[in-house]
Design an enzyme around this catalytic site. Structure first.
Site, PDB file in Angstrom:
ATOM      1  N   GLY A  44      12.990  55.184  14.389  1.00 21.38           N
ATOM      2  CA  GLY A  44      13.726  53.986  14.009  1.00 21.38           C
ATOM      3  C   GLY A  44      12.921  53.103  13.081  1.00 21.38           C
ATOM      4  O   GLY A  44      12.035  53.549  12.339  1.00 21.38           O
ATOM      5  N   SER A  45      13.172  51.804  13.144  1.00 19.09           N
ATOM      6  CA  SER A  45      12.704  50.882  12.104  1.00 19.09           C
ATOM      7  C   SER A  45      11.196  50.646  12.081  1.00 19.09           C
ATOM      8  O   SER A  45      10.689  50.077  11.104  1.00 19.09           O
ATOM      9  CB  SER A  45      13.425  49.539  12.245  1.00 19.09           C
ATOM     10  OG  SER A  45      14.804  49.690  11.962  1.00 19.09           O
ATOM     11  N   VAL A  46      10.446  51.049  13.113  1.00 20.70           N
ATOM     12  CA  VAL A  46       8.991  50.952  13.027  1.00 20.70           C
ATOM     13  C   VAL A  46       8.497  51.804  11.858  1.00 20.70           C
ATOM     14  O   VAL A  46       7.454  51.536  11.252  1.00 20.70           O
ATOM     15  CB  VAL A  46       8.328  51.371  14.364  1.00 20.70           C
ATOM     16  CG1 VAL A  46       6.824  51.488  14.221  1.00 20.70           C
ATOM     17  CG2 VAL A  46       8.660  50.344  15.441  1.00 20.70           C
ATOM     18  N   MET A  47       9.261  52.831  11.517  1.00 23.00           N
ATOM     19  CA  MET A  47       8.925  53.701  10.379  1.00 23.00           C
ATOM     20  C   MET A  47       8.903  52.929   9.064  1.00 23.00           C
ATOM     21  O   MET A  47       8.283  53.363   8.078  1.00 23.00           O
ATOM     22  CB  MET A  47       9.946  54.835  10.311  1.00 23.00           C
ATOM     23  CG  MET A  47       9.589  55.928   9.330  1.00 23.00           C
ATOM     24  SD  MET A  47       8.167  56.875   9.893  1.00 23.00           S
ATOM     25  CE  MET A  47       7.910  57.931   8.464  1.00 23.00           C
ATOM     26  N   LYS A  48       9.545  51.772   9.035  1.00 21.59           N
ATOM     27  CA  LYS A  48       9.597  50.979   7.800  1.00 21.59           C
ATOM     28  C   LYS A  48       8.207  50.473   7.391  1.00 21.59           C
ATOM     29  O   LYS A  48       7.993  50.106   6.238  1.00 21.59           O
ATOM     30  CB  LYS A  48      10.572  49.817   7.980  1.00 21.59           C
ATOM     31  CG  LYS A  48      12.023  50.282   8.102  1.00 21.59           C
ATOM     32  CD  LYS A  48      12.978  49.164   8.478  1.00 21.59           C
ATOM     33  CE  LYS A  48      14.404  49.705   8.676  1.00 21.59           C
ATOM     34  NZ  LYS A  48      15.349  48.680   9.147  1.00 21.59           N
TER      35      LYS A  48
END
Length: 715
Positions: A322-326
């Site tokens: 999810g958005s931690v990958m951002k």
């Protein structure tokens, strides 16, 4: 005339036949005798019969071999506190057969009432139940045991029972592994179990498995020649091979931080019941793991909960982050020169070849600059950034951050992960953590590049190994790549500050007064077995990654939570109940492990194996409150563990060698109760929050297998 001659001729043959038969018999006898002589000569000369060496057979007949068991090596924390070590446990049994004697003395239970009364003081079973076992309904029973309460007894309890001198009471010794901290990075440390008839222990999980050849000792033996009665034969020599004990594994774990993390994790697991929960605290500049845990977990000292989960989720489970990958997307865009923060884009949704990408907020935020995409966690903004980089450049950075590759951490069963990158839609959604599968340690490794000035660190769980021969292998921090520059890392950290500090940032719930914090939140979708993704408010993997202090990173803390079944609070609130106290506890500890002078903490003294009264005085003098569990006079286990730091006036729990009884929990905090549950291994239903106001099991009651309820209320 012919008839007469024929009769005389016939009568002459018997004598000749007898003579021939005698000669043949003698010849046959001489042949057999010759065969025996030749056989005996061969046996005497060669010393073998049917390929069996007679000398060796004689040695086997009179030889007695005794195995000298080697000790399995210990697993220690970073300061040398024991996490796992060799031990023996004991199973108690009672002989009932009145024919059994030891010399002239009876070796059976002579006074069943007295025996039941005495044993009830040491075993978690009532006097009545013990007496019932001593009076079986079946006749002619030679011996009986006492079920689970009579197994896995410590040496201290065995000695206490032996001192009572109860006729007919005996113990069976079993080599075992002692895990004094109970639930303590259980899947990381692993377990060792008996795998063969010789009773040797073999690591079957975690570090116990990874370093099994180091930890396993080499058994010795004592060989002597004895007669049928066991007496040593005259002039016989005894051959001795000394056992070689196993080596020692030093981990990077900090016992104080690990114990605190376990308490926080158990609290969330009990209250919100997520299907999975992981947390890892890492030194930002070395990659050393200071604390790591997961739920479901198990108590390594009792094995309770082991059947629910054998996998180490930190390395063996793949998930879409999810958005931690951002964090990685933004870092890659800045480093490649393709990030244009002042460029505007239309948020809300974007159509791609193969589908549509939507922002988590319906309708988006209108036309906003790309600089807002990260703190607002805009999926559309990340797709815009990925498209400006181009699929080729983006994939090259995924490779530089080593996604799709094992980190090589010294834990068994690590997965590679997986990247879907065939179609434009696949390429786009990897920018916000979908279509890419990782394990927890791969994310820790990637984030370390941001916390360590662009140099990416391999996650490290072992600091040193001392081998059986005394040789040491030291594991130093290892830089495995530099995907970004120091300047890029600083820009990413600054963007992460906005996540927690901006009013519209997604990480406001993690704000900590006085702490310079950099954060990124995540909400990853979960693939459905029927295709697509699951729907519903709780069907996500919620996560948060934080770096502190942001100006000079010392710690990285990453937490994931999958599908909380009782989502009575927002996901950010739930994760913050672990993140904020854990990060604060870490920040109260300097990089070398000492506690800052301005914190009201003290060292927990070592009182295990001490007399109870001495232990109580020692704990009180160190500045702590003390709570005693059990009726014994000697401490067999303590929480928090010795050598760790704890707040002054906090409660230290002491488990004694006597029967395990229920203390008065009134006024105890939930964290103290969780330590009590961990220490005793008993099951309780915890209701409410705050401090204990009621317990269903009365003070002093013997803690058997029955579960109870403990109620809490805010004061």
């Amino acid at each position: 005339m012919k008839l007469f001659k024929s009769k005389r001729s016939t009568n002459a043959h018997p004598a000749r036949n007898r003579k021939l038969f005698g000669i043949g018999l003698i010849g046959f006898t001489l042949l057999i005798l010759g065969g025996f002589v030749l056989r005996f000569s061969f046996v005497a000369t060669v010393g073998e019969v049917d390929s069996n060496n007679l000398a060796k057979q004689r040695q086997k007949q009179y030889r007695t071999d005794t195995v000298l068991q080697a000790q399995r090596g210990a697993i220690l924390d970073r300061t040398g506190n024991v996490i796992a070590e060799d031990s023996n446990t004991y199973t108690i049994y009672a002989i009932l057969d009145k024919q059994n004697k030891n010399g002239d003395k009876p070796d059976y239970v002579t006074d069943k009432a007295k025996t039941a009364k005495v044993l009830s003081r040491y075993l978690a079973i009532s006097e009545d139940k013990i007496l019932a076992r001593l009076n079986p309904t079946k006749k002619h029973v030679f011996q009986v045991e006492f079920g689970t309460p009579g197994t896995k007894l410590s040496l201290a309890i065995k000695k206490q029972i032996d001192a009572e001198k109860l006729p007919g009471i005996h113990f069976r010794e079993t080599p075992s592994r002692l895990y004094p901290n109970g639930v303590f990075a259980s899947h990381v440390i692993g377990i060792a179990q008996a795998q063969d008839k010789g009773g040797g222990l073999t690591g079957v999980m975690g570090l116990e498995k990874q370093f099994n050849t180091v930890l396993a000792g080499d058994n010795g033996y004592r060989r002597s020649e004895t007669d049928a009665y066991g007496y040593k034969l005259p002039n016989a020599k005894t051959k001795l091979k000394t056992p070689v004990n196993g080596g020692t594994v030093y981990t990077t774990l900090d016992s104080g931080l690990q114990s605190y993390l376990e308490t926080l994790m158990t609290d969330v697991q009990t209250k919100y019941e997520p299907k999975a929960l992981t947390a890892v605290l890492m030194n930002a500049k070395t990659g050393k793991i200071l604390a790591a845990s997961q739920r479901p977990t198990f108590d390594a000292s009792t094995g309770e909960g082991l059947g629910d989960m054998w996998r180490d989720s930190l390395v063996e489970d793949n998930y879409e982050p999810g958005s931690v990958m951002k964090i990685v997307t933004l870092a890659s865009a800045i480093q490649s020169g393709k990030y244009h923060p002042n460029e505007y884009y239309q948020s809300g949704s974007v159509k791609l070849d193969g589908g549509t990408v939507n922002d988590w907020r319906t309708g988006g935020w209108g036309s906003i600059p790309l600089s807002k995409a990260f703190p607002l966690s805009s999926n559309v903004g990340m797709v815009k950034i990925e498209q400006e980089m181009g699929a080729g450049v983006w994939k090259s950075y995924l490779d530089k951050f080593k996604f799709g590759q094992k980190t090589g951490i010294t834990l068994p069963g690590e997965t590679n992960g997986r990247i879907s990158f065939a179609q434009p839609l696949d390429q786009a959604i990897t920018s916000f953590g979908q279509g890419i599968e990782v394990n927890v340690m791969q994310m820790m490794q990637a984030i370390s590049a941001v916390s360590n000035d662009g140099k990416m660190l391999k996650p490290q769980i072992v600091s040193k190994v001392v081998h059986k021969n005394g040789k040491e292998t030291v594991y130093k921090p290892e830089v495995v790549g530099q995907p970004i520059s120091k300047e890029t890392a600083a820009q990413v950290i600054d963007a992460m500050r906005h996540v927690v500090n901006d009013e519209d940032g997604t990480g406001v719930a993690y704000k900590m007064p006085g702490v310079d914090l950099a954060v990124k939140t995540g909400t990853g979708q979960i693939a459905s077995p029927q295709g697509g993704y699951l729907t519903g408010d709780s069907n996500y993997i919620f996560s948060v990654a934080g770096i502190a202090p942001a100006s000079d990173p010392k710690y990285v803390l990453y937490i994931t939570m999958k599908q909380p079944q009782k989502m009575t609070e927002p996901a950010e609130t739930i994760l913050a109940s672990i993140f904020k106290p854990m990060m604060q506890r870490a920040l109260d500890t300097t990089a070398n492990g000492t506690v800052s002078k301005d914190t009201n903490t003290a060292d927990v003294p070592a009182v295990t194996n001490a007399a109870l009264t001495t232990a109580q005085d020692t704990v009180k003098k160190a500045g702590f409150d003390v709570a005693t569990i059990g009726t014994g006079n000697k401490v067999v286990q303590q929480l928090p563990a010795s050598g760790t730091k704890a707040l002054r006036d906090s409660r230290v729990l002491l488990l004694t060698n006597g029967a395990m009884t229920m203390p008065d929990l009134t006024g105890w905090s939930k964290s103290d109760v969780l330590k009590f549950v961990q220490l005793t291994g008993k099951k309780f239903k915890l209701v409410g929050d705050g401090f204990v106001v009621r317990q269903s099991i009365a003070k002093g009651t013997l803690l058997g297998d029955a579960s109870g309820t403990i109620e809490f209320k805010q004061q």
